[in-house]
Design an enzyme around this catalytic site. Structure first.
Site, mmCIF file in Angstrom:
data_model
loop_
_atom_site.group_PDB
_atom_site.id
_atom_site.type_symbol
_atom_site.label_atom_id
_atom_site.label_comp_id
_atom_site.label_asym_id
_atom_site.label_seq_id
_atom_site.Cartn_x
_atom_site.Cartn_y
_atom_site.Cartn_z
ATOM 1 C CG HIS A 109 1.284 -42.248 -7.235
ATOM 2 N ND1 HIS A 109 1.038 -42.195 -8.603
ATOM 3 C CD2 HIS A 109 2.338 -43.086 -7.074
ATOM 4 C CE1 HIS A 109 1.908 -42.972 -9.217
ATOM 5 N NE2 HIS A 109 2.710 -43.526 -8.326
ATOM 6 C CB VAL A 112 9.614 -39.127 -13.024
ATOM 7 C CG1 VAL A 112 8.533 -38.087 -13.278
ATOM 8 C CG2 VAL A 112 10.395 -38.769 -11.761
ATOM 9 C CG HIS A 178 -11.971 -54.877 -8.557
ATOM 10 N ND1 HIS A 178 -10.799 -54.237 -8.889
ATOM 11 C CD2 HIS A 178 -12.104 -54.740 -7.207
ATOM 12 C CE1 HIS A 178 -10.243 -53.750 -7.800
ATOM 13 N NE2 HIS A 178 -11.007 -54.018 -6.761
ATOM 14 N NE ARG A 263 15.202 -52.663 1.691
ATOM 15 C CZ ARG A 263 14.562 -51.769 2.463
ATOM 16 N NH1 ARG A 263 13.785 -50.853 1.896
ATOM 17 N NH2 ARG A 263 14.711 -51.778 3.770
#
Length: 306
Positions: A109, A112, A178, A263
């Site tokens: 991943h 910027v 979690h 979107r």
């Protein structure tokens, strides 16, 4: 202090998207990105989404450019910056997630981004953010060291303290509270960057963006032909569930996009095409799957062998 130049940032981001798409297509060797140009409903900007599906190497690679404006920032942006409440905003960035077929190739991943918040009668408040991180399934020390050495190289021209600072921030940010475990082996994460003026901060953001392919492609090339079977694929799909959990529960970019009416297809393009969850599953001791948890899913000083 130099004035912010949003047009220069936009030109860089569009070029960065082009360059990364070209590099990923070259690495895949078969599939090409499909482009989707979109406008935000009701006005206020839009973007350029590119997605590669079912290639020879990459199951799904999503690389999105967006440039949106609005009359006020959402709660995800003002929660830790109350001084921004009531300001209009302009936000642009490139965000990408690469999900490979082969479980021995990590998911990666990168992001910027640039924000400006305006208020009549006041100076604009601007900042940069971003980084990149790696999520392996079957991890290798040399890959992790390479990833972090490139991350350090991206930071070193700006001070020897920058890489350790943003590595630590990445370790802390990409953490599933979690589950009490990190999402992967980290990399870099920074936000709210405006120290030293626009030119210096923009140059730093460009360094992060420009180093992404250098960090990722050698790992892909090294692992893409590694043989695997149903067991490895099953574990990959199970671990992808952690990726989904983080992006839907904690990720600021996902929350920002949804809260600003972005979107949906472009916001959720980071999610893997296939994923599994399993109740209360734990890997058996001494297995390669257990080694991921024991040796890699913890904060380590990869560059210095820690």
């Amino acid at each position: 202090m130099s004035n912010p130049d949003a047009n220069a940032v936009k030109s860089y981001l569009l070029d960065l998207q082009d360059r990364i798409c070209t590099g990923i297509e070259q690495e895949d060797g078969a599939a090409q990105f499909q482009e989707d140009l979109w406008q935000r409903e009701g006005g206020g900007g839009g973007g350029r989404t590119r997605v590669l599906c079912n290639g020879s190497v990459f199951e799904q690679a999503s690389i999105n450019f967006s440039h949106v404006q609005g009359p006020k920032l959402p709660a995800s942006a003002t929660a830790h910056r109350p001084d921004l409440a009531g300001r209009s905003f302009e936000a642009m960035g490139v965000s990408l997630v690469i999900h490979p077929h082969n479980p021995y190739v990590p998911t990666s991943h990168a992001n910027v981004r640039f924000f400006i918040a305006h208020k009549a009668g006041s100076e604009p408040i601007w900042w940069f953010g971003g980084g990149f991180d790696l999520t392996p399934y079957y991890a290798f020390e040399e890959d992790c060291v390479h990833w972090h050495k490139v991350a350090r190289s991206a930071c070193d021209p700006f001070g020897k303290d920058i890489y350790p600072k943003y590595k630590k921030w990445c370790d802390e940010y990409f953490y599933l509270k979690h589950r009490n475990e990190p999402r992967g082996i980290g990399g870099l994460f920074f936000d709210d960057l405006n120290e030293g003026g626009f030119d210096r901060c923009f140059t730093f953001m460009k360094s992060i963006g420009d180093h992404y392919l250098e960090a990722y492609r050698p790992i892909v090339t090294r692992r893409r032909e590694t043989g695997y079977g149903e067991r490895e694929r099953d574990f990959q799909l199970y671990r992808r569930g952690r990726y989904v959990e983080f992006n839907l529960v904690y990720d600021r970019g996902t929350l920002f996009g949804l809260q600003t009416g972005g979107r949906t297809e472009s916001i959720l393009m980071s999610l893997p095409p296939l994923v599994k969850w399993r109740y209360n599953w734990k890997p058996a001791e001494g297995t390669p799957e257990a080694r991921l948890y024991q040796d890699f899913l913890r904060a380590r000083d990869w560059v210095n062998g820690g």
